[in-house]
Structure formats: C-alpha cells, structure tokens
Design an enzyme around this catalytic site. Structure first.
Site, PDB file in Angstrom:
ATOM      1  N   TYR A   1      54.588  -7.810  -6.729  1.00 42.46           N
ATOM      2  CA  TYR A   1      53.899  -9.061  -7.036  1.00 42.46           C
ATOM      3  C   TYR A   1      54.705  -9.792  -8.109  1.00 42.46           C
ATOM      4  O   TYR A   1      54.769  -9.343  -9.252  1.00 42.46           O
ATOM      5  CB  TYR A   1      52.508  -8.710  -7.539  1.00 42.46           C
ATOM      6  CG  TYR A   1      51.529  -9.843  -7.650  1.00 42.46           C
ATOM      7  CD1 TYR A   1      50.467  -9.960  -6.757  1.00 42.46           C
ATOM      8  CD2 TYR A   1      51.636 -10.795  -8.651  1.00 42.46           C
ATOM      9  CE1 TYR A   1      49.543 -10.983  -6.868  1.00 42.46           C
ATOM     10  CE2 TYR A   1      50.713 -11.833  -8.751  1.00 42.46           C
ATOM     11  CZ  TYR A   1      49.668 -11.917  -7.863  1.00 42.46           C
ATOM     12  OH  TYR A   1      48.753 -12.934  -7.963  1.00 42.46           O
TER      13      TYR A   1
ATOM     14  N   GLY B   1      35.498 -19.854  -1.963  1.00 40.21           N
ATOM     15  CA  GLY B   1      35.513 -20.116  -3.393  1.00 40.21           C
ATOM     16  C   GLY B   1      36.547 -21.161  -3.784  1.00 40.21           C
ATOM     17  O   GLY B   1      36.568 -21.622  -4.924  1.00 40.21           O
TER      18      GLY B   1
ATOM     19  N   SER C   1      41.495 -13.052  -8.019  1.00 39.05           N
ATOM     20  CA  SER C   1      40.598 -14.208  -7.871  1.00 39.05           C
ATOM     21  C   SER C   1      39.128 -13.822  -7.843  1.00 39.05           C
ATOM     22  O   SER C   1      38.266 -14.698  -7.689  1.00 39.05           O
ATOM     23  CB  SER C   1      40.924 -14.919  -6.556  1.00 39.05           C
ATOM     24  OG  SER C   1      40.650 -14.026  -5.463  1.00 39.05           O
ATOM     25  N   PHE C   2      38.834 -12.533  -7.990  1.00 36.07           N
ATOM     26  CA  PHE C   2      37.498 -11.970  -7.784  1.00 36.07           C
ATOM     27  C   PHE C   2      36.337 -12.889  -8.200  1.00 36.07           C
ATOM     28  O   PHE C   2      35.381 -13.076  -7.459  1.00 36.07           O
ATOM     29  CB  PHE C   2      37.409 -10.637  -8.532  1.00 36.07           C
ATOM     30  CG  PHE C   2      36.052  -9.988  -8.511  1.00 36.07           C
ATOM     31  CD1 PHE C   2      35.585  -9.350  -7.374  1.00 36.07           C
ATOM     32  CD2 PHE C   2      35.232 -10.009  -9.641  1.00 36.07           C
ATOM     33  CE1 PHE C   2      34.344  -8.731  -7.349  1.00 36.07           C
ATOM     34  CE2 PHE C   2      33.979  -9.402  -9.634  1.00 36.07           C
ATOM     35  CZ  PHE C   2      33.535  -8.762  -8.489  1.00 36.07           C
ATOM     36  N   ARG C   3      36.449 -13.472  -9.398  1.00 38.71           N
ATOM     37  CA  ARG C   3      35.319 -14.261  -9.912  1.00 38.71           C
ATOM     38  C   ARG C   3      35.080 -15.555  -9.143  1.00 38.71           C
ATOM     39  O   ARG C   3      34.010 -16.138  -9.216  1.00 38.71           O
ATOM     40  CB  ARG C   3      35.549 -14.605 -11.389  1.00 38.71           C
ATOM     41  CG  ARG C   3      35.510 -13.380 -12.287  1.00 38.71           C
ATOM     42  CD  ARG C   3      35.246 -13.781 -13.743  1.00 38.71           C
ATOM     43  NE  ARG C   3      35.183 -12.578 -14.565  1.00 38.71           N
ATOM     44  CZ  ARG C   3      36.022 -12.296 -15.554  1.00 38.71           C
ATOM     45  NH1 ARG C   3      36.992 -13.150 -15.871  1.00 38.71           N
ATOM     46  NH2 ARG C   3      35.903 -11.186 -16.245  1.00 38.71           N
TER      47      ARG C   3
ATOM     48  N   VAL D   1      34.386 -19.503  12.320  1.00 38.43           N
ATOM     49  CA  VAL D   1      33.882 -19.397  10.953  1.00 38.43           C
ATOM     50  C   VAL D   1      33.193 -18.045  10.765  1.00 38.43           C
ATOM     51  O   VAL D   1      32.218 -17.745  11.450  1.00 38.43           O
ATOM     52  CB  VAL D   1      32.874 -20.521  10.643  1.00 38.43           C
ATOM     53  CG1 VAL D   1      32.356 -20.398   9.215  1.00 38.43           C
ATOM     54  CG2 VAL D   1      33.504 -21.883  10.884  1.00 38.43           C
TER      55      VAL D   1
END
Lengths: 568, 568
Positions: free
Chosen positions: B480, B144, B211-213, B279
């Site tokens: 975090y 992504g 970052s899911f989306r 990969v």
C-alpha cells in the site's frame, strides 16, 4: 477397433466404469458385508451378477464429421493425435455418473462424440478451438473423464460435429515459485501424476477429491472441485490464483495474484464454467511444503445430532484441522460392514470397546464415526488435538485413535469402485452433495433422508441413503449423501427413470431446504434443472448474458450449466 | 441551498473533503512534523494555507432531467426522498480521490448528478431502477461516498439524466443467525453503525478498511474491499456469503451458502461490479463472536528486506495473526514525525531504546515499524505470539510491545484526514495499492519507488513516497503506497495533470512488475486504463460480454471498470 488406440500414452478409465482395469471392489474378505446388504436392500451379493458387456457387443454410430474439419484438426494437433475409432469416441462420450454407467453398459449412444483430439500445447488448443468455431461445430473439453454431472456428453439433439478435446498430453508441472508457494501446472495432469511431480521437490497442492486418481487439474477448476483436505488447503477456487484459457480467437491470461479488486472476477467466471467459456490450459495454484506432521484421528459420537454440534463447535474454535468429517449412523454402519475380518486382539479390542459403550448406555445403532485431520508443527498439532478432544468429549464422543484414521487415509479413493460392483449385482448407487449454513444442517439432513425414503416407497424398492459431513466452513458445512437401491425393473431405461426419481427427490430437497444443488460436483446437465431455484432466475440470466456474449453460436460445450427450458 | 437538506438523516462527509465537519488533522501537538515535511518535500506547514472555498462560491449547473422522470422517481421513493438541491447533487457527484478533492474545491462540475434519491427499501430500488432504464437515463449507486477510484462520477460526456441512488436509509442489521455466524444486513449501513448493531448482540464482522467510518457494506461489496483485519476475517469477497441485488426488471437473490459449485460464480460477478450489474440491497455476511482476547503488538526491523522476509515466513508458519502490517523506512519515519510530544519517562524510554539499537549497529534511518494482531483464546494468542516473536528475532527484529499497537488501533481510521490538510497547504497526496506474489514483492516495491521518484524528477518537484505491507496471503501480499508532493503549479488543472503523471507511473509499475492494479480500491475510472494489462484483453472482453448482456443500453453506472478505449 475394440480397444484403445495406443497412438499416445494418455491413460483412461475403464470404458464401462470407474478406475483401472483389474481393480474392483470385492466383498469376499469382508464377512459383514453380505448380511448387511441383504438386510438393508434385500440383495444377495453372493448370487452371481451380470458383468458389463464386451466392447464388441456395443453398436457405435459412425462419426458425423466432414473431411474438411477433420483435416483442420489434424493440421492443428498432428494426425497422430486425432482419433475417430469407436473405442476412443465411446470413452469420451460419457462421464462416470450413474446414468452414464447404465447407458454405456447398455450400448446407448444416441450422440457419441465424433472425434477425439489430443493437443500437445496451447497453440494446438487455440487452433482446434478456432477451427471448431469457424466450422460451427461443438467442442467439449475432457480431463480425466470422472465427471458425474453429465458435463462431458453432447446433447442428444446436437446435429453439428462434436469434438472432444482431451487435455491428457498437457500434464506437466511447469514451474514452482518456491518463495510464493505457487506452481504453474498444465490443466491435463491427473492428480497422482501432479502430486508426484510436486512432492519430488518437497511440495504438495493438498487437493484430494474422491476422484483424485482419475481427475485433472483442469477438470477440478472447470467444476469448482473440493477435496478431503479443503478445510486446510481451500477449495479449488481458493487454490487457483491465476490461469490461462483459450477462448475463440484469443488467449485469456490471469496472472497469479494473492488477491485483487479488478471488477467482477473473471477468474471466478472461468472457475465452474465447464468448458462454456473456453478451454483452461494451465493454472497457477497454491502449493505447500509437505507438512512436518500429519495425523488423522478417528472419533465416535453417540448420535448424529451430537456429532454435528461438535463439528460446528470445532469450526469456530481456535483449532483449524485439515480434515473434518463425520458419517451419520447409516454410513457408519456401512463402514463397519466393509471392514476386513479382524483376528485375535484387534477383534477383541473393538468388541470390548463396543460392549463398554453399550453398558454406558450408547445405542450402538446410532453411533457416528468421525475423522479429523491435523497438520503442522508438533506444538500446533498437539494444541489442536487438545481443543478438538475437549469438544468431542463435551458432546459425548470418544477418541478411537489414529489406527482407523490411517486406514481411512489409505482407502479414501476407493469408494467409487463400489458403484460398478453394485451395478453388476443389479443395484444402482450414486451421490449428491449440498452445502448449507450450520443452523440448517439437521433440517436439510432429515428432509433429504425423508425425501429419499419417500421416493423409495413410491417406487416400491428397498433403498439405502447415508451421509457424511465432508467439509466445514465458518458459516456451514457440506453434506455428502450416497444412495443405493435395487430398481424394480431390469430394463435399463426404467432403471434410469427410477434412479432419477430418487436423485430428483434429493436435489429438490436441497433447494427447498436452503441448501445448494452442488457443493463440488458442478452442474452439468444433471443439476441444471434446479439452478434457478438455487441462484434465482436473475442469477441464471446473468450467467446466460456472460455465456452468450463469449460464445454467441453455442460452440463451447452447449447445454451445460443452464437449464434446458432456458434454451441456452 | 448551501447546506445539506435535512429532509432525512443520512449523514454525509464534508462536501470538499474527508470525514466529519470540525474534525481535521493538526500538526500543532506534533513537534517533529514541521521539520519532517520541510525536509522531505520543502513545504513549511506553518505558513498559512488556502482553506477550501465556501459552498456559495461554487457554480453548480442546473439539473438536466425531465419532469416526467422526476415524477416517476418521486412516485418510487416518495417526494421527500428526492433531492435536486445543489448541495446534495455536489456531495453525490464525487468520491474522495485526490482529483475529486481538487475538482470539487475548484468548483469544477462539468457533469454533476441531476438528482439524488433515497430509497427506503428494495421495492423502492426496483422502482427507481426500472424507471431509469425505461427513460434511458443513468443510475449511479452511492454508499458512503468514500470511493477514490472515480466510481461515483458521471462521465463528462453523459447527456442522459443522471440519478444518484443513495442507499443511506437502508442501514439496518436485519437478522443474525447465531448458529451459523451469519448476519443479513442492508447495503447502505455505514461501518460504525453496523458494528454497533452487531456488537450490541456480541458479534462483529471484523471488516476494517481505512474508510470504515464513512463507507458502507454495499460499497465494500461493489468494490471488493479489504480491511486491516482481513488476514483473519477475510476480504469482503470471503465475508459475503449471499446477497440480493436489483437488476433491470428482476431481483437477483443469492442465498447464504458456505460454498457452492453452481457454474461461473454470480456472487463473484456482483462483487466488484461497481453498480454496473445492478444495485446491491442487502447481503448475508459472516460474523464472529467478539474475540476473547485481542492484542496488537508492535515490532521494529532493521531493514525493509528483513521485514518482508519475516512477514513471508509468518504467512507460512503455524501462526495465523489477525493483522500483519509493516511500514517501510519512509513510512516509519513519517509515523515517528506524527508522534505527539512525549514527556518524561516515555520520551526517555524511546530515546534509550533508539540509542541502544544504534549502538548495536542499526541504521535508525532504515528501521521499519510493524504491527501484528492476535485474536483468540489465551493459549492460542500466547502460542502465536511465541511463533511470531521467534520469526521476528530470526530476522533481526525486536518487539516494541503493545503500547504502540494500542495507539495504532486508536488512530487507524484517521489517516485520510491528512490529505485535506495537505491540500490546504498546497501539497497533493493519494494512495495506490497492489498485490503480488511474495517472490516479487521487493522488486515491485523498488520499481514503484523508482518510478515515483523519476516522475517527481521529471516534474521538478520534491515528492515523497512511502509504503506498508497491509495484508498477507499464502502466496503473496498487498503493498500500500502513499505519495505526496507540492505540485509545481497553482492551477488546479495542472495540479491534476501532475498528480496523474505520478499516479500513472505507479500504476504502470504495478502491471509491468507483475502486480495487480488494485488490491482493494476497485477500478472505477482511475484504474481502468491498466485493466487490460492486468487481466488481459480477453479478460476485459469476457467482462464486457457480461456487462453488455445485463445492461445493453449502458444505464448502470456506465464508463466504470472498462477502459474508455474499449468504449463500454
């Protein structure tokens, strides 16, 4: 020397079998055992067997090691910790797999280890390892000696000196981090010794493999061990949060971390490395406060299919038991055959229950015995028992209660003794375990039982194979098979050949039917033949890349994990 | 070409920043945001900023790749799936770390990728990889594009042709094993697309990184990702039970297994390998039935120390929540500053509560906001809420309820947009995360905040650093950190230098104070400098042995994970 040298106090198992001298399986107090064994494999356990030979009868080849390396080893660990006596070398040459037991009883020692050294600390280990690599010799780490996959034995063709490194003196719990639930523990500690040191301070690691009494923390890590309570406490791969390992010329230090994303996991490379990437000297492991409540409840199912379906449902339910175990009908029958004579009420109650179930239409030859463990606060234990109870009933099972559960808990480490007993009376027995997705469990079970039976038929022997589900995961479970038969020969070489025919049929069935070749016994030499079929040729090549890079001259336990045809 | 070529439909984020064109952070409806930022870092968000340049202003160097390799790539994936246009090459040259954003806005492209290829299946990937290795070129897999550790960018000194392999066309859920709770999914699928395919059949993977989306399954595996619900669903390392990866000249196949003990774990080598071992083309991952109930409850603590102590107690309690998160006082204050204007009752209730707490003696500048998630049957959710509620109260905290929890759940993927907004107005911001044992959590927190503040002072800037505990484990937790400051320069090179001073101070603090350099963002180039201090030199050497053995000519994403001074 015919008995162990007592220059140090590291305990070892019998040179010819499992466990402590003087402890053995005995059928005298188990009235159902003789008819059961006679019926199933045609062996009369009352006919006197052949006990193992005296150590004096064994012909042990002389050590093949030069004075120079011996002197360096003595320099490294102290002269008093270097053993070249026959007895010590034989004890360290084999694990406790069935072929190991047959070979050692036969005095078959084509390549005994040449010397046994007992390091007292990490610098000793580094000095030994560096001396071995410099001399182009071979180092084989040794923990409790309980390995059943061939991981402890030098290759027959090995011409270089072979050093067995016994970690038994490094046996202390060094530190407990009471806030984090982490303990720093030396790799050579045996299960009971470790738990004693932990429980003295109110902690437990909760790791209980069958071998618990005779295996070490380092051995568990080096083979990716699991224990009976791993559903709660995790496999050793989960428990081990950090470790230290001696590699040639350097010290590998992985600090204790709850989780990390630092590239390919070096921790997960050392786990399962069976001595091929260095010597594990200590580990940071997860420890837990002793549970407030702990119960093991027995259940009975009308069939294996019903039992497996129930176990799967439990694994996705809101309950998370510490133990999930169920035996197939054959293992259940075996368990009943090893019951001590019940007197009075107990006998009447059991008979009453069985009669009742029969009247309800149960086939009492098909019943499957299950144990489920619960730990935690009383509210949690109560809630989980309720959830599990409902699932058991939905699949037609019934609760037997905590009595049999307690008995199981007391006897759980005794099973391995039975193999020596069977060998005495001329039967061989061993185990093979796999793990596979839930969707595949019944298939792999049926296929494996069939494969073993076909192998028995081809050999013309009457064999037995039984199984239990020993661990549940979200996506699948471990099936643990035990097989036994009286070989159709009295020659030990042919007995091993016949054993191999059955063992191979079982292992081949595992990989053919989408299971792994080993759930928690490692690879060693016994399972290496199938590893390419398990993790693919590319997987083995990837592993070889790693091993070759770390140990280019194959000084670290060569020949283990990787199949012989790959020549690494 | 100034816009993306539309030869295929693979979506990408903005070339200059996070997320979808047209979506951005906006402070207009958040009345407390302007005063908060002005007060904390001295920036007036109402002063018009500098938006990113138009793509036409960027000077993109010509591709350095021969016709022969281009022809082979076209042969491998089809001509329509080979892109050498500037726009595509720029999109694939950087991830979304702060230095990436600054460099791409500045049009700094010392080494752009030369070509982007979109394989449609595994054979395409094999053909591409083999052609790249045969030509001694470089292959960088691309999911992504959300990576913030430098994993996607070719080394500046790379003279060989660089091929970016975009997996975006391989985006299907291929199979769901409904009995085992396993799904076989192609590596290039983005989070929302994957969950849509799963939920349509009643399943979820439950993996929700920030970052899911905009991140993919393959990217999660290649970097050892975690998600907001990993306390329940596990980190991606737990979720991934099997996988397939293309290596030079061969296919690595790891079948789905609940657990296995087959030597050093090859699965755990591919996890976190960031393209250096091949990969990843597809994986078997654990999936779960959509939970019967799902609640996120907000709590408020009077102090950070109290909050951490409560979180630790929850982690060893009989409750096992799906989300355990708590913000420090500074992140809590930041959260409040981003609240939309509350009207009427809502505003009154919040003010009333805060006034009440103040009267009770709370220091409202020290409060810490927490979210805990519950999933399961109603009995379980109720029991766990009761256990957690008791622990919260014991540590002086109060329950705010499910309203703020729902809001958090809706907004949880929006945070990354804020970085672009800040860059527009001249401030830099980024994140760093670590994990460490519970015993060490407060130390590493205090040390890291101090390290950042010292770095700000040395730079003469007004900076902010805030933190939340994002994941709990038995033995520790993830902290975090988010940091932001207006650099004392307008030159982009110097801005990156100043950013690096702060980022380095934070990372150094992590390793100095017994934390890991990355809990779930991988290593890439940004964290590689500290990896020896994290896993020891021997750990890095062990990793190099593996990488070199699999990829002797450094064709697979060279320069990532391993520090530059190690030259691998």
């Amino acid at each position: 020397m015919t008995t162990q040298s007592h220059k140090n106090t590291v305990p070892h198992m019998k040179w010819w079998g499992w466990g402590v001298e003087g402890v053995a399986f005995n059928h005298r107090d188990k009235p159902n055992f003789r008819p059961f064994v006679l019926d199933q494999v045609g062996v009369d356990v009352d006919v006197p067997g052949t006990p193992p030979p005296a150590f004096e009868e064994i012909d042990v080849p002389a050590p093949r090691i030069g004075e120079e390396l011996l002197a360096e080893l003595a320099e490294a660990v102290g002269e008093e910790n270097v053993y070249t006596e026959d007895f010590d070398r034989v004890v360290h040459t084999y694990g406790k797999g069935l072929p190991d037991l047959i070979k050692v009883r036969a005095g078959h020692l084509p390549r005994a280890v040449d010397v046994v050294v007992y390091p007292g600390n990490e610098s000793d280990v580094q000095a030994v390892l560096d001396a071995v690599v410099a001399a182009d010799a071979v180092l084989i780490p040794f923990g409790g000696g309980s390995n059943i996959s061939g991981s402890l034995t030098p290759p027959e063709s090995e011409e270089r000196p072979v050093v067995s490194l016994d970690l038994g003196r490094m046996n202390r719990v060094l530190e407990i981090d009471e806030t984090a639930g982490l303990a720093r523990i030396q790799a050579g500690v045996l299960g009971p010794d470790m738990e004693e040191q932990l429980t003295a301070r109110g902690w437990t690691m909760g790791h209980q493999p069958d071998s618990f009494r005779h295996s070490t923390l380092g051995g568990w890590i080096a083979t990716r061990s699991s224990g009976m309570q791993s559903d709660k406490y995790g496999d050793i791969a989960d428990i081990t949060r950090g470790l230290r390992a001696v590699q040639p010329g350097r010290m590998l230090v992985l600090r204790p971390l709850p989780s990390t994303s630092t590239g390919p996991s070096v921790r997960e490379m050392i786990l399962g490395s069976e001595g091929r990437l260095g010597v594990i000297t200590e580990a940071w492991v997860q420890v837990h406060r002793l549970p407030e409540n702990r119960e093991i409840i027995a259940y009975l199912y009308p069939s294996w299919a019903a039992a497996l379906a129930a176990m799967q449902e439990i694994s996705t339910s809101d309950a998370s038991p510490s133990v999930t175990r169920v035996s197939d009908d054959r293992e259940t029958a075996f368990s009943f055959s090893t019951q001590k004579a019940k007197k009075g009420l107990k006998s009447t109650v059991q008979k009453g229950l069985f009669d009742l179930l029969e009247r309800r239409g149960w086939d009492m030859d098909a019943v499957c015995l299950s144990y489920v463990g619960y730990e935690g606060g009383s509210a949690r234990v109560k809630a989980e028992k309720a959830i599990v109870g409902k699932i058991v009933r939905r699949h037609g099972g019934i609760k037997l209660g905590s009595g049999p559960g307690e008995l199981y808990d007391q006897k759980k480490f005794d099973t391995p003794y039975i193999r020596d007993y069977l060998l005495d009376i001329g039967a061989v027995a061993d185990v093979s375990e796999t793990a596979t997705p839930w969707s595949n469990l019944l298939d792999i079970y049926n296929g494996t039982v069939r494969a073993a039976k076909d192998a028995y038929a081809a050999l013309g022997v009457r064999g037995y194979i039984m199984c239990h589900l020993s661990h549940s995961y979200h996506s699948g479970a471990c099936l643990y098979f035990t097989f036994a038969f009286p070989p159709a020969t009295e020659k030990w070489e042919e007995q091993i050949e016949q054993y191999w025919k059955v063992k191979s049929a079982i292992q081949q069935s595992f990989v053919d039917l989408k299971g792994t070749i080993s759930h928690h016994h490692g690879v060693g030499t016994e399972h290496a033949h199938w590893i390419e079929e398990d993790i693919s040729e590319a997987g083995v090549e990837t592993m070889v890349a790693l091993l070759r890079g770390v140990d280019p001259s194959r000084n670290l336990n060569p020949g283990k994990v990787i199949p012989t045809h790959r020549e690494w």
